[in-house]
Motif scaffolding. Sequence first.
Motif, PDB file in Angstrom:
ATOM      1  N   SER A   1      -9.440 -56.047 -18.206  1.00  0.00           N
ATOM      2  CA  SER A   1     -10.398 -56.739 -17.341  1.00  0.00           C
ATOM      3  C   SER A   1     -11.065 -55.775 -16.359  1.00  0.00           C
ATOM      4  CB  SER A   1      -9.712 -57.862 -16.567  1.00  0.00           C
ATOM      5  OG  SER A   1      -8.911 -57.338 -15.524  1.00  0.00           O
ATOM      6  N   GLU A   2     -12.280 -56.111 -16.001  1.00  0.00           N
ATOM      7  CA  GLU A   2     -13.003 -55.326 -14.997  1.00  0.00           C
ATOM      8  C   GLU A   2     -12.247 -55.339 -13.669  1.00  0.00           C
ATOM      9  OE1 GLU A   2     -15.638 -53.263 -15.298  1.00  0.00           O
ATOM     10  OE2 GLU A   2     -15.548 -53.689 -17.445  1.00  0.00           O
ATOM     11  N   ARG A   3     -11.594 -56.445 -13.375  1.00  0.00           N
ATOM     12  CA  ARG A   3     -10.833 -56.534 -12.121  1.00  0.00           C
ATOM     13  C   ARG A   3      -9.704 -55.508 -12.104  1.00  0.00           C
ATOM     14  NH1 ARG A   3      -7.381 -61.126  -9.338  1.00  0.00           N
ATOM     15  NH2 ARG A   3      -7.778 -60.526  -7.183  1.00  0.00           N
ATOM     16  N   GLN A   4      -8.992 -55.394 -13.222  1.00  0.00           N
ATOM     17  CA  GLN A   4      -7.934 -54.390 -13.286  1.00  0.00           C
ATOM     18  C   GLN A   4      -8.505 -52.980 -13.168  1.00  0.00           C
ATOM     19  OE1 GLN A   4      -5.616 -55.413 -16.869  1.00  0.00           O
ATOM     20  NE2 GLN A   4      -3.918 -55.790 -15.466  1.00  0.00           N
ATOM     21  N   LEU A   5      -9.612 -52.730 -13.847  1.00  0.00           N
ATOM     22  CA  LEU A   5     -10.218 -51.401 -13.770  1.00  0.00           C
ATOM     23  C   LEU A   5     -10.701 -51.091 -12.362  1.00  0.00           C
ATOM     24  CD1 LEU A   5     -12.162 -51.350 -17.152  1.00  0.00           C
ATOM     25  CD2 LEU A   5      -9.939 -50.305 -16.628  1.00  0.00           C
ATOM     26  N   ASP A   6     -11.269 -52.098 -11.708  1.00  0.00           N
ATOM     27  CA  ASP A   6     -11.761 -51.909 -10.336  1.00  0.00           C
ATOM     28  C   ASP A   6     -10.630 -51.634  -9.350  1.00  0.00           C
ATOM     29  OD1 ASP A   6     -14.380 -52.371 -11.178  1.00  0.00           O
ATOM     30  OD2 ASP A   6     -14.383 -54.462 -10.516  1.00  0.00           O
ATOM     31  N   LEU A   7      -9.480 -52.235  -9.569  1.00  0.00           N
ATOM     32  CA  LEU A   7      -8.385 -52.138  -8.596  1.00  0.00           C
ATOM     33  C   LEU A   7      -7.259 -51.190  -9.015  1.00  0.00           C
ATOM     34  CD1 LEU A   7      -8.241 -55.890  -7.570  1.00  0.00           C
ATOM     35  CD2 LEU A   7      -9.095 -53.958  -6.218  1.00  0.00           C
ATOM     36  N   LEU A   8      -7.443 -50.494 -10.102  1.00  0.00           N
ATOM     37  CA  LEU A   8      -6.377 -49.632 -10.613  1.00  0.00           C
ATOM     38  C   LEU A   8      -5.946 -48.567  -9.614  1.00  0.00           C
ATOM     39  CD1 LEU A   8      -4.473 -48.933 -12.884  1.00  0.00           C
ATOM     40  CD2 LEU A   8      -6.336 -47.642 -13.969  1.00  0.00           C
ATOM     41  N   ALA A   9      -6.878 -47.982  -8.899  1.00  0.00           N
ATOM     42  CA  ALA A   9      -6.518 -46.940  -7.927  1.00  0.00           C
ATOM     43  C   ALA A   9      -5.646 -47.492  -6.790  1.00  0.00           C
ATOM     44  CB  ALA A   9      -7.773 -46.288  -7.350  1.00  0.00           C
ATOM     45  N   ALA A  10      -5.696 -48.804  -6.588  1.00  0.00           N
ATOM     46  CA  ALA A  10      -4.908 -49.453  -5.534  1.00  0.00           C
ATOM     47  C   ALA A  10      -3.955 -50.484  -6.136  1.00  0.00           C
ATOM     48  CB  ALA A  10      -5.841 -50.109  -4.527  1.00  0.00           C
ATOM     49  N   TRP A  11      -3.401 -50.191  -7.283  1.00  0.00           N
ATOM     50  CA  TRP A  11      -2.572 -51.153  -8.011  1.00  0.00           C
ATOM     51  C   TRP A  11      -1.378 -51.650  -7.205  1.00  0.00           C
ATOM     52  CZ3 TRP A  11       2.534 -50.209  -8.944  1.00  0.00           C
ATOM     53  CH2 TRP A  11       2.970 -48.889  -8.834  1.00  0.00           C
ATOM     54  N   GLU A  12      -0.823 -50.813  -6.347  1.00  0.00           N
ATOM     55  CA  GLU A  12       0.350 -51.239  -5.578  1.00  0.00           C
ATOM     56  C   GLU A  12       0.014 -52.375  -4.613  1.00  0.00           C
ATOM     57  OE1 GLU A  12       3.429 -47.860  -4.793  1.00  0.00           O
ATOM     58  OE2 GLU A  12       1.404 -47.049  -4.505  1.00  0.00           O
TER      59      GLU A  12
ATOM     60  N   LEU B   1     -12.142 -45.302 -19.677  1.00  0.00           N
ATOM     61  CA  LEU B   1     -12.691 -46.559 -19.158  1.00  0.00           C
ATOM     62  C   LEU B   1     -13.437 -47.298 -20.264  1.00  0.00           C
ATOM     63  CD1 LEU B   1     -13.784 -45.354 -15.638  1.00  0.00           C
ATOM     64  CD2 LEU B   1     -12.173 -47.228 -16.093  1.00  0.00           C
ATOM     65  N   ALA B   2     -14.178 -46.559 -21.077  1.00  0.00           N
ATOM     66  CA  ALA B   2     -14.876 -47.178 -22.210  1.00  0.00           C
ATOM     67  C   ALA B   2     -13.873 -47.760 -23.202  1.00  0.00           C
ATOM     68  CB  ALA B   2     -15.789 -46.160 -22.891  1.00  0.00           C
ATOM     69  N   LEU B   3     -12.830 -47.016 -23.510  1.00  0.00           N
ATOM     70  CA  LEU B   3     -11.810 -47.515 -24.441  1.00  0.00           C
ATOM     71  C   LEU B   3     -11.082 -48.732 -23.873  1.00  0.00           C
ATOM     72  CD1 LEU B   3     -10.322 -44.130 -25.706  1.00  0.00           C
ATOM     73  CD2 LEU B   3     -11.590 -45.820 -27.065  1.00  0.00           C
ATOM     74  N   ALA B   4     -10.786 -48.703 -22.583  1.00  0.00           N
ATOM     75  CA  ALA B   4     -10.094 -49.840 -21.955  1.00  0.00           C
ATOM     76  C   ALA B   4     -10.911 -51.113 -22.106  1.00  0.00           C
ATOM     77  CB  ALA B   4      -9.834 -49.540 -20.480  1.00  0.00           C
ATOM     78  N   ARG B   5     -12.198 -51.008 -21.911  1.00  0.00           N
ATOM     79  CA  ARG B   5     -13.068 -52.181 -22.077  1.00  0.00           C
ATOM     80  C   ARG B   5     -13.034 -52.674 -23.522  1.00  0.00           C
ATOM     81  NH1 ARG B   5     -15.947 -48.885 -18.243  1.00  0.00           N
ATOM     82  NH2 ARG B   5     -15.989 -49.993 -16.248  1.00  0.00           N
ATOM     83  N   GLU B   6     -13.012 -51.751 -24.473  1.00  0.00           N
ATOM     84  CA  GLU B   6     -12.917 -52.132 -25.890  1.00  0.00           C
ATOM     85  C   GLU B   6     -11.624 -52.884 -26.173  1.00  0.00           C
ATOM     86  OE1 GLU B   6     -13.510 -49.022 -28.753  1.00  0.00           O
ATOM     87  OE2 GLU B   6     -15.238 -48.227 -27.661  1.00  0.00           O
TER      88      GLU B   6
END
Length: 148
Positions: free
Chosen positions: A63-74, A54-59
């Motif tokens: 986006s925070e939106r993608q990180l927030d919704l990744l578990a429900a990406w479908e 998660l830290a690397l993804a932010r680097e």
Amino acid sequence: MTTRTRLLDPAVGRAMSAVSATAKKGLGDPALAELVVIRASQLNHCAFCLDMHLALAREYGVSERQLDLLAAWEEAEDVFDERERAALALTEAVTVLTEGFVPDTVYERAAKHFDETRLAHLIGLVVAINNWNRVMVSRRIPPGGYTP
């Protein structure tokens, strides 16, 4: 809970790190690579890997939106493009082999968005993070040990 501090034989750790780095580099999209490893780590309940990636993804500008919704990406159709969705579907299929194989439709969907080389690197990345997840979970390594 007992934390087991010695992860791996150093030579094995270096080999696994090399596989991870090669697959990530070969995929050619560091932000997508982080989405993939985060999704696999969510499925495998690896807190250490989630914290790290998660830290690397932010680097890498995920986006925070993608990180927030990744578990429900479908269900979050407007948040992930078709290429990302194909990669995430393949990640889930390789990570959770409930049918004993990756369904042809999932593989073919990914093959539409990645050439043969990048597809091989994507699969290699999923396999690598699943290996790391299993090491960290089996050794009960808590989050917080990674510093960029």
